[in-house]
Design an enzyme around this catalytic site. Structure first.
Site, PDB file in Angstrom:
ATOM      1  N   ALA A  45       0.854  -1.204   0.000  1.00  0.00           N
ATOM      2  CA  ALA A  45       0.000   0.000   0.000  1.00  0.00           C
ATOM      3  C   ALA A  45       0.881   1.241   0.000  1.00  0.00           C
ATOM      4  O   ALA A  45       1.692   1.442   0.890  1.00  0.00           O
ATOM      5  CB  ALA A  45      -0.912  -0.014   1.218  1.00  0.00           C
ATOM      6  N   GLU A 119      -6.193  12.407  -1.910  1.00  0.00           N
ATOM      7  CA  GLU A 119      -6.473  11.420  -2.959  1.00  0.00           C
ATOM      8  C   GLU A 119      -7.882  11.625  -3.488  1.00  0.00           C
ATOM      9  O   GLU A 119      -8.658  12.400  -2.914  1.00  0.00           O
ATOM     10  CB  GLU A 119      -6.276   9.985  -2.418  1.00  0.00           C
ATOM     11  CG  GLU A 119      -4.805   9.672  -2.166  1.00  0.00           C
ATOM     12  CD  GLU A 119      -4.535   8.289  -1.598  1.00  0.00           C
ATOM     13  OE1 GLU A 119      -5.478   7.508  -1.426  1.00  0.00           O
ATOM     14  OE2 GLU A 119      -3.365   8.007  -1.325  1.00  0.00           O
ATOM     15  N   HIS A 248      -7.944   0.077  -9.948  1.00  0.00           N
ATOM     16  CA  HIS A 248      -7.164   1.293  -9.717  1.00  0.00           C
ATOM     17  C   HIS A 248      -6.861   1.901 -11.080  1.00  0.00           C
ATOM     18  O   HIS A 248      -6.418   1.202 -11.992  1.00  0.00           O
ATOM     19  CB  HIS A 248      -5.866   0.961  -8.974  1.00  0.00           C
ATOM     20  CG  HIS A 248      -5.221   2.173  -8.379  1.00  0.00           C
ATOM     21  ND1 HIS A 248      -4.660   3.169  -9.160  1.00  0.00           N
ATOM     22  CD2 HIS A 248      -5.062   2.571  -7.103  1.00  0.00           C
ATOM     23  CE1 HIS A 248      -4.178   4.111  -8.363  1.00  0.00           C
ATOM     24  NE2 HIS A 248      -4.415   3.779  -7.114  1.00  0.00           N
ATOM     25  N   ARG A 294     -12.507   6.931  -7.795  1.00  0.00           N
ATOM     26  CA  ARG A 294     -11.764   5.957  -8.585  1.00  0.00           C
ATOM     27  C   ARG A 294     -12.581   5.274  -9.680  1.00  0.00           C
ATOM     28  O   ARG A 294     -12.079   5.007 -10.761  1.00  0.00           O
ATOM     29  CB  ARG A 294     -11.273   4.876  -7.640  1.00  0.00           C
ATOM     30  CG  ARG A 294      -9.828   4.745  -7.695  1.00  0.00           C
ATOM     31  CD  ARG A 294      -9.374   3.834  -6.640  1.00  0.00           C
ATOM     32  NE  ARG A 294      -8.397   4.537  -5.856  1.00  0.00           N
ATOM     33  CZ  ARG A 294      -7.721   3.973  -4.872  1.00  0.00           C
ATOM     34  NH1 ARG A 294      -7.963   2.729  -4.543  1.00  0.00           N
ATOM     35  NH2 ARG A 294      -6.822   4.657  -4.229  1.00  0.00           N
ATOM     36  N   HIS A 355      -7.731  -3.926  -8.240  1.00  0.00           N
ATOM     37  CA  HIS A 355      -6.975  -3.401  -7.099  1.00  0.00           C
ATOM     38  C   HIS A 355      -7.559  -3.802  -5.756  1.00  0.00           C
ATOM     39  O   HIS A 355      -6.823  -4.135  -4.836  1.00  0.00           O
ATOM     40  CB  HIS A 355      -6.961  -1.880  -7.230  1.00  0.00           C
ATOM     41  CG  HIS A 355      -6.201  -1.168  -6.163  1.00  0.00           C
ATOM     42  ND1 HIS A 355      -4.857  -1.392  -5.932  1.00  0.00           N
ATOM     43  CD2 HIS A 355      -6.572  -0.218  -5.260  1.00  0.00           C
ATOM     44  CE1 HIS A 355      -4.437  -0.614  -4.944  1.00  0.00           C
ATOM     45  NE2 HIS A 355      -5.463   0.089  -4.495  1.00  0.00           N
ATOM     46  N   ARG A 390     -14.983   1.853  -2.734  1.00  0.00           N
ATOM     47  CA  ARG A 390     -14.182   2.293  -1.579  1.00  0.00           C
ATOM     48  C   ARG A 390     -13.536   3.648  -1.832  1.00  0.00           C
ATOM     49  O   ARG A 390     -12.962   3.896  -2.893  1.00  0.00           O
ATOM     50  CB  ARG A 390     -13.091   1.258  -1.320  1.00  0.00           C
ATOM     51  CG  ARG A 390     -12.118   1.633  -0.233  1.00  0.00           C
ATOM     52  CD  ARG A 390     -11.082   0.550  -0.069  1.00  0.00           C
ATOM     53  NE  ARG A 390     -10.232   0.457  -1.232  1.00  0.00           N
ATOM     54  CZ  ARG A 390      -9.034   1.022  -1.329  1.00  0.00           C
ATOM     55  NH1 ARG A 390      -8.552   1.726  -0.337  1.00  0.00           N
ATOM     56  NH2 ARG A 390      -8.327   0.884  -2.423  1.00  0.00           N
ATOM     57  N   SER A 395      -8.965   1.755   3.350  1.00  0.00           N
ATOM     58  CA  SER A 395      -8.876   0.314   3.634  1.00  0.00           C
ATOM     59  C   SER A 395      -7.978   0.005   4.822  1.00  0.00           C
ATOM     60  O   SER A 395      -8.340  -0.813   5.673  1.00  0.00           O
ATOM     61  CB  SER A 395      -8.409  -0.449   2.409  1.00  0.00           C
ATOM     62  OG  SER A 395      -7.353   0.238   1.799  1.00  0.00           O
TER      63      SER A 395
HETATM   64  C1  SIN Z   1      -2.854   4.421  -3.885  1.00  0.00           C
HETATM   65  O1  SIN Z   1      -1.815   4.763  -3.340  1.00  0.00           O
HETATM   66  O2  SIN Z   1      -3.289   4.941  -4.904  1.00  0.00           O
HETATM   67  C2  SIN Z   1      -3.635   3.299  -3.274  1.00  0.00           C
HETATM   68  C3  SIN Z   1      -4.355   3.756  -2.097  1.00  0.00           C
HETATM   69  C4  SIN Z   1      -5.595   2.951  -1.902  1.00  0.00           C
HETATM   70  O3  SIN Z   1      -5.837   2.001  -2.641  1.00  0.00           O
HETATM   71  O4  SIN Z   1      -6.365   3.295  -1.021  1.00  0.00           O
END
Ligand code: SIN
Length: 545
Positions: A45, A119, A248, A294, A355, A390, A395
């Site tokens: 991760a 993010e 992802h 996402r 992912h 998610r 997670s």
């Molecule tokens: C990422 O670093 O893009 C993955 C983080 C995630 O899946 O929550």
């Protein structure tokens, strides 16, 4: 050799390790992991752990972002509990010795001075991280703690075959179970000696991580074969929401890169997705552009690729200073360089890949499954936090909060189970089996499942594709079944058997849901339909009498 233990933990990611440390306070713990302890999804991760520390942030905003991302299917009570317990769990990790990034002096925007990344889908900066290797920083500390704990026995290179419930009576884990049964351990294959051992336990935890290997392109490590979900299903536990597989948006596209993720944090720091012509396209799909949720970004890339016929899009962060990029993403920078890509100067070729599994073994708010004394935590579980999609970096947060909540309940369960008489499970029976002479069946079906899932049950689905997938998986399942009963088990056969079950469950759930929501998109039903489908998809193995 048989092993008797109070707590049996299957899986050595953040959830299993935390649960082990907590339950070892009251009993003996056996933790089995199918490779080395560090081989887990957690270890890879990159992004971090979402939690509310920013002065401009609030629990309410994190809750709202999680609910919006989950597209109507989150359990609000679960979301509230997980979000509220985040800061406390992060502090616990820091007390254990995990070092997260701290802001430079004078930049502090929160009482702990934690550096907070951003993010997709988050309205505020709230990603607590250790550069771009957060999972590894957490995993290293927890593995060290577990290895030095006197009451935890770590069994590396041990792969679980099947759970044992007190009514198990047919050889080889074809478990006959009623739902009053309780779990009393697992059959486990030692990869080195190829001996099958019986582990009997008062409490069992499934923490086996995800199932990315069900798809041919994935960000996941090789261990991610959905073992926990498959075993729980075979034992009769309820499984939910398997259609919600998160792709992802940005995995490195390079012939030699096996499964390398380019963290969403790159877009959080200003990275822009562009097509081959160099045009930034996310504005065509969502007002949040590159920081949309996402599911939206992965579908947008899929559409761009189908429109252009190209094999890849690009993620460009070359407009940021080279020093910034090297310091913020040291691991990504180095890794890209090994493939001849200098991310400080060139756009990175990226494609979506499987992912994260939002569905899994259904649990309550204490991580309990509907088989007594069987718990499931982390990506293996479906707790209601993620709903149909998610939110990024939720997670590890979920794994931490649920490892703690389930350990508390498991300790109470254990106190009651302590005095109860538990029958000794039957030993593994391999009468009539021989060594395999047809290993080609395993490798052929392994490839076929992963390709059919990618082509027919991927980012964009249709009734026709799902029906094709179902026909294929039924044939493959019957071949595996036959083979499984005739030959001695091997790690490859066990993993194949598990990915086949998980693939079947994904296909069944996806076929059942006649709408598009979150991560599930079906061309025949392109709209969300709240009247009929604002509910989980729930599956249980038909009762075998
Ligand atoms: C990422 O670093 O893009 C993955 C983080 C995630 O899946 O929550």
């Amino acid at each position: 050799m048989d092993v008797k233990t109070d707590f049996l933990i299957i899986g050595s990611g953040i959830a299993g390790l935390m649960f082990a440390l907590k339950t070892a306070a009251v009993g003996t713990v056996a933790l089995i992991t199918k490779k080395e302890a560090m081989d887990s999804n957690t270890n890879l991760a990159q992004g971090g752990i979402a939690s509310v520390f920013g002065l401009a942030d609030s629990f309410n905003l994190h809750i709202q972002d999680t609910l919006a991302s989950g597209d109507g299917l989150c359990n609000q009570d679960v979301v509230e509990m997980v979000v509220a317990r985040g800061p406390e769990m992060i502090s616990e990790l820091m007390d254990l010795g995990v070092q997260f990034n701290i802001r430079a002096a004078g930049e502090g925007s929160n009482p702990n001075d934690l550096d907070l990344g951003r993010e997709g889908g988050h309205s505020k900066n709230r990603i607590v991280h250790a550069k771009d290797m957060t999972g590894n920083a957490v995993e290293r500390v927890l593995v060290e703690q577990v290895k030095s704990h006197p009451d935890i026995e770590l069994y590396e290179n041990h792969i679980a075959i099947d759970l044992i419930t007190c009514s198990t009576r047919i050889k080889r884990g074809m478990v006959t179970t009623t739902h009053e049964d309780f779990c009393c351990g697992a059959y486990v294959l030692d990869r080195n000696s190829l001996e099958v051992k019986t582990f009997s336990s008062k409490i069992t935890l499934l923490a086996t991580g995800g199932a990315g290997k069900v798809y041919v392109y994935t960000s996941n490590p090789d261990i991610a074969t959905g073992d926990g979900v498959a075993m729980a299903y075979r034992a009769g536990a309820t499984i939910a929401n398997m259609e919600f597989v998160q792709f992802h948006p940005t995995c490195l596209y390079h012939p030699e890169a096996k499964n390398f993720l380019i963290s969403e944090a790159v877009r959080g720091e200003g990275g822009i997705l562009k097509n081959t012509a160099g045009r930034a396209f996310m504005g065509d799909y969502d007002p949040q552009k590159d920081l949309a949720c996402r599911d939206v970004v992965a579908r947008a890339i899929d559409t761009e690729l189908k429109k252009s016929g190209e094999e890849t899009v690009f993620l460009d962060i070359s407009h940021k200073s080279a020093d910034f990029t090297k310091n913020r993403f040291p691991n990504l920078y180095e890794k890209c360089l090994t493939y001849g890509i200098d991310m400080t100067a060139d756009p990175i070729p990226v494609v979506p890949a499987a992912h994260y599994l939002c569905g899994g073994v259904a649990t309550d708010m204490a991580g309990r499954t509907d088989i007594q004394r069987l718990y499931a935590v982390g990506e293996t579980a479906c707790t209601g936090l993620h709903g149909a999609n998610r939110l990024a970096s939720n997670s590890l947060l979920e794994a931490l909060v649920y490892a703690d909540a389930s350990a508390r309940h498991a300790i109470e369960d254990f106190k009651q189970a302590k005095s109860a008489a538990i029958p000794d499970p039957m030993n593994w029976d391999e009468v009539g089996t021989t060594d395999s002479d047809e290993a080609i069946m395993v490798s052929h079906n392994w490839d076929e499942i992963r390709r059919l899932m990618w082509h027919y049950v991927g980012i964009v689905r249709s009734d026709k594709r799902l029906a094709r997938a179902k026909r294929r998986i039924d044939i493959i399942q019957s071949e595996i079944h036959e083979y499984y009963w005739d030959f001695k088990v091997t790690p490859d056969l066990l993993e194949l058997r598990n990915i086949a079950v998980v693939a079947e469950l994904i296909i069944k759930c996806a076929t059942h849901r006649k709408e598009s929501r979150g991560l599930h998109y079906n061309l025949q039903y392109p709209q969300r339909d709240d009247k009929r489908w604002m509910k989980d998809t729930v599956l249980r193995r038909p009762f075998v009498g």
